[in-house]
Design an enzyme around this catalytic site. Sequence first.
Site, short mmCIF file in Angstrom:
data_model
loop_
_atom_site.label_atom_id
_atom_site.label_comp_id
_atom_site.label_asym_id
_atom_site.label_seq_id
_atom_site.Cartn_x
_atom_site.Cartn_y
_atom_site.Cartn_z
CG ASP A 30 -2.17 0.86 1.20
OD1 ASP A 30 -3.18 0.55 0.99
OD2 ASP A 30 -1.97 2.24 1.06
N GLY A 91 -15.70 2.50 3.68
CA GLY A 91 -14.30 3.15 3.83
C GLY A 91 -13.62 2.89 2.47
CG HIS A 98 -8.60 -2.99 -2.62
ND1 HIS A 98 -9.61 -2.22 -3.26
CD2 HIS A 98 -8.55 -2.37 -1.46
CE1 HIS A 98 -9.99 -1.08 -2.45
NE2 HIS A 98 -9.33 -1.06 -1.28
P1 5GP Z 1 -9.93 1.34 0.14
O1 5GP Z 1 -9.90 2.68 0.98
O2 5GP Z 1 -10.59 1.53 -1.20
O3 5GP Z 1 -10.17 0.04 0.96
O4 5GP Z 1 -8.15 1.10 0.09
C1 5GP Z 1 -7.23 1.67 -0.83
C2 5GP Z 1 -6.02 1.72 -0.73
O5 5GP Z 1 -5.13 1.84 -1.85
C3 5GP Z 1 -5.63 2.82 0.32
O6 5GP Z 1 -4.89 2.22 1.61
C4 5GP Z 1 -4.46 3.77 -0.54
O7 5GP Z 1 -3.50 3.90 0.50
C5 5GP Z 1 -4.15 2.61 -1.39
N1 5GP Z 1 -3.84 3.28 -2.90
C6 5GP Z 1 -4.45 4.15 -3.40
N2 5GP Z 1 -3.76 4.42 -4.44
C7 5GP Z 1 -2.64 3.65 -4.53
C8 5GP Z 1 -1.61 3.53 -5.57
O8 5GP Z 1 -1.72 4.14 -6.67
N3 5GP Z 1 -0.63 2.59 -5.32
C9 5GP Z 1 -0.74 1.85 -4.25
N4 5GP Z 1 0.34 0.99 -3.86
N5 5GP Z 1 -1.99 2.01 -3.31
C10 5GP Z 1 -2.67 3.11 -3.50
#
Ligand code: 5GP
Length: 112
Positions: A30, A91, A98
């Site tokens: 992440d 969230g 994912h």
């Molecule tokens: P969500 O909030 O949708 O459950 O999690 C999305 C996750 O993706 C977040 O923890 C955020 O830090 C991560 N994230 C967002 N954009 C990118 C990216 O471009 N690269 C990586 N490695 N992680 C990302």
Amino acid sequence: MSDCIFCQIADGGIPATLVRESDRFVAFRDLHPQAPTHVLVIPRTHVASLNDVSEPDLVGELLLFARDVAGAEGLADRGYRVVLNTNAEGGQTVFHLHAHVVGGRPMGWPPG
Ligand code: 5GP
Ligand code: ZN
């Protein structure tokens, strides 16, 4: 989906620190880790969220892939958490399914 950042990571179009790959899944660190280990596991195929999954094998394999990532990170015995944030109140900010694999510190409960 060409405008999906996780599809682009799976395709190699956006760089990421990959930790494990298979024909169906990619695991990468992440960008904003919330724990010493914070790895995201995604299917290579675009599925927006858990609400959109129609194939039972996909989530079963995703979970086992996440389990194997945790094991490779040395977390199997000490423990870890696998999280699937779903839609706004869950969230979710990136709408490509994912699993977060987080560990390396004690996890609180209830979650925030
Ligand atoms: P969500 O909030 O949708 O459950 O999690 C999305 C996750 O993706 C977040 O923890 C955020 O830090 C991560 N994230 C967002 N954009 C990118 C990216 O471009 N690269 C990586 N490695 N992680 C990302
Ligand atoms: Zn996608």
